[in-house]
Design an enzyme around this catalytic site. Sequence first.
Site, PDB file in Angstrom:
ATOM      1  N   HIS A  75      31.173 123.058 -18.241  1.00  0.00           N
ATOM      2  CA  HIS A  75      31.277 124.517 -18.258  1.00  0.00           C
ATOM      3  C   HIS A  75      30.127 125.133 -19.052  1.00  0.00           C
ATOM      4  CE1 HIS A  75      35.594 123.258 -17.715  1.00  0.00           C
ATOM      5  NE2 HIS A  75      35.475 124.147 -16.750  1.00  0.00           N
ATOM      6  N   ASP A  86      33.056 120.350  -7.867  1.00  0.00           N
ATOM      7  CA  ASP A  86      34.109 120.785  -6.946  1.00  0.00           C
ATOM      8  C   ASP A  86      33.431 121.256  -5.660  1.00  0.00           C
ATOM      9  OD1 ASP A  86      36.535 120.506  -8.646  1.00  0.00           O
ATOM     10  OD2 ASP A  86      35.463 121.943  -9.894  1.00  0.00           O
TER      11      ASP A  86
END
Length: 307
Positions: free
Chosen positions: A54, A171
Amino acid sequence: MARGKQSNKPQKTPKVHRAVVTRTVDDFEAAFWPDEHPVDNAVVMTMGALHEGHAALIRAARKQVGQEGRVAVTVFVNPLQFGPSEDLERYPRTLDDDVRLAEESGADVVFAPSVEEVYPNGEPQVRMAAGPMGERFEGATRPGHFDGVLTVVAKLLHITDPDFAFFGEKDAQQLALIQRMVADLDFDVEIVGVPTVREEDGLARSSRNRYLSEEERGRALVLSEALFAGRDVAAQGPKAVREAASALLDGADGVTLDYLALIDPHAFTEIDCSSEAADDFQGEAVLAVAAKVGSTRLIDNVRMIVR
């Protein structure tokens, strides 16, 4: 100044970047849009439990908009993307740590709303539908998951109104679906994919890694090793890619394979690696894997050019 002579001038204290934490849409808008002529801005959407992956997204967002731009990080555990057998309550909530990492990585505002703030009228009766792209691979294992993802992403895009939105390539299917939703429905935002961040031994960074025991973590390394093996033979065609990855995954101790697939990243359809015609395929591809290691389900992928 003479050696040994001390200066009486006050020393400057290094400026510490502080992110504003907001809980409501009104507070977020006041913090993120303080003037009528906004500069470039970006958003990084997360469910919290932030890690170095992140941080890489936030740093990429900051680099894109510059020091004069604004970067928002959303922290929201979205109930719509959890299935009946998935434990929503088990998902880690670590907001204090998340805010600290967001600040250190360059975020200006953290938007951490409640479920009631995001869905004030209760569970939404009208939702985004991922369509056929969302029914394969992850969507087959987790029916309805991507409908929930796209619904909350669309809503957060409306709330944050960014010029850029950053998502991780780890993802891969989620990224492809968001890019397609934005293109098909004319959202005025640029979706930016950021390469997967890995541990030194190759394991993809994931919030779920914290559920792995030391032994399970060692077993999980076979996932990235299989992907790298497939990528190493990309010049030999799709069939060689699939065979190289399968050779490591077949019979891997403590690993229950869900799928291993070589995928066309544009339509997110599987490239048939079983026939001779498969070797006619050339171009960009994603080799994706999903498996359970112990009780923890992990996903990973690598991008490659198949020749």
